[in-house]
Motif scaffolding. Structure first.
Motif, PDB file in Angstrom:
ATOM      1  N   VAL A  92       0.934  -1.257  -0.051  1.00  0.00           N
ATOM      2  CA  VAL A  92       0.170   0.252   0.080  1.00  0.00           C
ATOM      3  C   VAL A  92       1.185   1.267  -0.154  1.00  0.00           C
ATOM      4  O   VAL A  92       1.900   1.720   0.812  1.00  0.00           O
ATOM      5  CB  VAL A  92      -0.801  -0.154   1.116  1.00  0.00           C
ATOM      6  CG1 VAL A  92      -1.948   1.397   1.496  1.00  0.00           C
ATOM      7  CG2 VAL A  92      -1.919  -1.203   1.321  1.00  0.00           C
ATOM      8  N   THR A  93       0.443   2.600  -1.179  1.00  0.00           N
ATOM      9  CA  THR A  93       1.573   3.525  -1.744  1.00  0.00           C
ATOM     10  C   THR A  93       0.951   4.325  -1.743  1.00  0.00           C
ATOM     11  O   THR A  93      -0.238   4.486  -2.104  1.00  0.00           O
ATOM     12  CB  THR A  93       2.657   3.136  -2.093  1.00  0.00           C
ATOM     13  OG1 THR A  93       3.448   3.810  -2.505  1.00  0.00           O
ATOM     14  CG2 THR A  93       1.847   3.201  -3.805  1.00  0.00           C
ATOM     15  N   THR A  94       1.850   5.511  -1.408  1.00  0.00           N
ATOM     16  CA  THR A  94       0.810   7.245  -1.759  1.00  0.00           C
ATOM     17  C   THR A  94       1.837   7.411  -2.966  1.00  0.00           C
ATOM     18  O   THR A  94       1.855   8.396  -3.980  1.00  0.00           O
ATOM     19  CB  THR A  94       0.965   7.765  -0.591  1.00  0.00           C
ATOM     20  OG1 THR A  94       1.793   7.726   0.160  1.00  0.00           O
ATOM     21  CG2 THR A  94      -0.427   7.937   0.057  1.00  0.00           C
ATOM     22  N   GLY A  95       2.360   6.559  -3.265  1.00  0.00           N
ATOM     23  CA  GLY A  95       3.409   7.024  -4.393  1.00  0.00           C
ATOM     24  C   GLY A  95       2.654   6.761  -5.794  1.00  0.00           C
ATOM     25  O   GLY A  95       2.179   5.792  -6.465  1.00  0.00           O
ATOM     26  N   ASP A  96       3.926   7.565  -6.637  1.00  0.00           N
ATOM     27  CA  ASP A  96       2.552   7.703  -7.679  1.00  0.00           C
ATOM     28  C   ASP A  96       4.049   6.239  -8.882  1.00  0.00           C
ATOM     29  O   ASP A  96       5.171   6.726  -9.252  1.00  0.00           O
ATOM     30  CB  ASP A  96       3.431   8.889  -8.429  1.00  0.00           C
ATOM     31  CG  ASP A  96       2.833   9.093 -10.141  1.00  0.00           C
ATOM     32  OD1 ASP A  96       2.169   7.445 -10.827  1.00  0.00           O
ATOM     33  OD2 ASP A  96       2.801  10.432 -10.558  1.00  0.00           O
ATOM     34  N   ALA A 106      10.790   3.347   0.642  1.00  0.00           N
ATOM     35  CA  ALA A 106      10.497   2.816   1.758  1.00  0.00           C
ATOM     36  C   ALA A 106       8.813   3.509   2.469  1.00  0.00           C
ATOM     37  O   ALA A 106       8.439   3.441   2.825  1.00  0.00           O
ATOM     38  CB  ALA A 106      11.560   2.342   2.877  1.00  0.00           C
ATOM     39  N   ASP A 107      10.123   4.881   3.163  1.00  0.00           N
ATOM     40  CA  ASP A 107       8.675   5.908   3.560  1.00  0.00           C
ATOM     41  C   ASP A 107       7.440   6.164   2.363  1.00  0.00           C
ATOM     42  O   ASP A 107       6.773   6.988   2.772  1.00  0.00           O
ATOM     43  CB  ASP A 107      10.022   6.977   3.342  1.00  0.00           C
ATOM     44  CG  ASP A 107      10.533   7.664   2.069  1.00  0.00           C
ATOM     45  OD1 ASP A 107      10.095   7.664   1.083  1.00  0.00           O
ATOM     46  OD2 ASP A 107      11.145   9.003   2.121  1.00  0.00           O
ATOM     47  N   LEU A 108       7.786   5.751   1.097  1.00  0.00           N
ATOM     48  CA  LEU A 108       6.415   6.049   0.551  1.00  0.00           C
ATOM     49  C   LEU A 108       5.243   4.214   1.004  1.00  0.00           C
ATOM     50  O   LEU A 108       4.106   4.460   0.027  1.00  0.00           O
ATOM     51  CB  LEU A 108       6.563   6.404  -0.937  1.00  0.00           C
ATOM     52  CG  LEU A 108       7.194   7.947  -1.351  1.00  0.00           C
ATOM     53  CD1 LEU A 108       7.367   7.828  -2.257  1.00  0.00           C
ATOM     54  CD2 LEU A 108       5.967   8.650  -0.811  1.00  0.00           C
ATOM     55  N   VAL A 109       6.058   3.492   1.852  1.00  0.00           N
ATOM     56  CA  VAL A 109       5.180   1.779   1.361  1.00  0.00           C
ATOM     57  C   VAL A 109       4.498   2.444   2.707  1.00  0.00           C
ATOM     58  O   VAL A 109       5.972   2.235   4.107  1.00  0.00           O
ATOM     59  CB  VAL A 109       6.556   1.464   1.165  1.00  0.00           C
ATOM     60  CG1 VAL A 109       5.280   0.215   1.521  1.00  0.00           C
ATOM     61  CG2 VAL A 109       6.800   1.147  -0.446  1.00  0.00           C
ATOM     62  N   HIS A 110       3.505   1.988   3.238  1.00  0.00           N
ATOM     63  CA  HIS A 110       2.761   2.074   4.077  1.00  0.00           C
ATOM     64  C   HIS A 110       2.074   1.084   5.261  1.00  0.00           C
ATOM     65  O   HIS A 110       2.560   1.059   5.824  1.00  0.00           O
ATOM     66  CB  HIS A 110       1.255   2.891   4.711  1.00  0.00           C
ATOM     67  CG  HIS A 110       1.881   4.272   3.825  1.00  0.00           C
ATOM     68  ND1 HIS A 110       3.298   5.052   4.068  1.00  0.00           N
ATOM     69  CD2 HIS A 110       1.967   5.230   2.489  1.00  0.00           C
ATOM     70  CE1 HIS A 110       3.270   6.280   3.021  1.00  0.00           C
ATOM     71  NE2 HIS A 110       2.575   5.553   2.139  1.00  0.00           N
ATOM     72  N   VAL A 184      -5.868  -1.120   8.302  1.00  0.00           N
ATOM     73  CA  VAL A 184      -4.310  -0.593   6.885  1.00  0.00           C
ATOM     74  C   VAL A 184      -3.566   0.269   7.513  1.00  0.00           C
ATOM     75  O   VAL A 184      -4.620   1.145   7.754  1.00  0.00           O
ATOM     76  CB  VAL A 184      -4.598  -1.071   5.574  1.00  0.00           C
ATOM     77  CG1 VAL A 184      -4.041  -1.025   4.686  1.00  0.00           C
ATOM     78  CG2 VAL A 184      -5.232  -2.209   5.603  1.00  0.00           C
ATOM     79  N   VAL A 185      -2.450   0.971   7.570  1.00  0.00           N
ATOM     80  CA  VAL A 185      -1.817   2.618   7.473  1.00  0.00           C
ATOM     81  C   VAL A 185      -1.672   2.564   5.461  1.00  0.00           C
ATOM     82  O   VAL A 185      -0.955   1.634   4.824  1.00  0.00           O
ATOM     83  CB  VAL A 185      -0.691   1.993   7.880  1.00  0.00           C
ATOM     84  CG1 VAL A 185       0.084   3.205   8.157  1.00  0.00           C
ATOM     85  CG2 VAL A 185      -0.366   1.488   9.650  1.00  0.00           C
ATOM     86  N   VAL A 186      -1.848   3.824   5.646  1.00  0.00           N
ATOM     87  CA  VAL A 186      -2.299   4.049   4.256  1.00  0.00           C
ATOM     88  C   VAL A 186      -1.794   5.648   4.079  1.00  0.00           C
ATOM     89  O   VAL A 186      -1.233   5.867   3.334  1.00  0.00           O
ATOM     90  CB  VAL A 186      -4.137   4.530   3.716  1.00  0.00           C
ATOM     91  CG1 VAL A 186      -4.594   3.228   3.898  1.00  0.00           C
ATOM     92  CG2 VAL A 186      -4.114   5.940   5.175  1.00  0.00           C
TER      93      VAL A 186
END
Length: 207
Positions: A92-96, A106-110, A184-186
């Motif tokens: 789960v990621t907020t990365g594009d 890793a800092d974009l993977v939650h 789930v951490v988002v």
């Protein structure tokens, strides 16, 4: 008239140590999957159909809960600060994805999710758990399709390890047969989205 000459393809050079996440994108296409764990290049055996079914159904369930800026992506590399490159079944990621074609920092993977296979169970239960925790990824799901030493009850079962507000890791076990609310951490706030699921649906017949 000149006869056509067949030219043998030049074999792609095999990368040499030290191995890092970037090695994964330099390997020849052999049809195999690889990861870099603790500096070692690891071959990932082809998963069984049940493994793929569980991962696919879990992704479908997650996507119904996630905001539009959050993605659940299968088989994408995670770029750990150590240089390692695990490839979880689901993250789960907020990365594009367009901005990170060679894996997500890793800092974009939650949240990371691994569906355990018999051939690499120790990696999923021990090695990857330590790597993800060391990289500060706050939520790790381990989906067990078979009974294991700590659990001879109903399966599939989902083991969740979550970094709490107290700075400690908390591990919970959620077997098939009842509906659970799983975190789930988002994002990196961290924001937690509760997901309702009975692990039995990961392998059971569709209704």
């Amino acid at each position: 008239m000149a006869m056509p000459v067949e030219v043998e393809p030049v074999p792609q050079a095999w990368p040499r140590p030290p191995f890092t996440v970037d090695t994964l994108f330099e390997l020849p296409d052999t049809g195999l999957r690889y990861e870099v764990l603790e500096g070692a290049l690891v071959v990932v055996p082809p998963p069984e159909p049940a493994h793929n079914l569980a991962a696919d159904r879990l992704r479908e369930r997650l996507m119904s809960y996630l905001a539009v800026e959050v993605e659940a992506i299968t088989n994408a590399a995670v770029r750990l600060p150590s240089g390692d490159g695990p490839v979880p079944d689901l993250l789960v990621t907020t990365g594009d994805p367009a901005e990170h074609p060679r894996g997500f920092p890793a800092d974009l993977v939650h949240t990371v999710i691994e569906v355990v296979s018999p051939s690499n169970a120790s990696d999923d239960r021990v090695k990857k758990a330590a790597l993800y925790a060391g990289a500060g990824i706050p939520c790790y799901w381990r989906v067990e399709l078979r009974s294991w030493r700590e659990h001879f009850g109903p399966v599939p079962a989902i083991v969740v390890r979550l970094l709490g507000d107290d700075g400690e890791w908390h591990t919970t076990l959620h077997p098939a047969g009842e509906t659970h609310r799983l975190p789930v951490v988002v994002d990196r706030t961290p924001t937690i989205v509760p997901i309702e699921i009975d692990p039995a649906v990961l392998l059971g017949r569709r209704r």
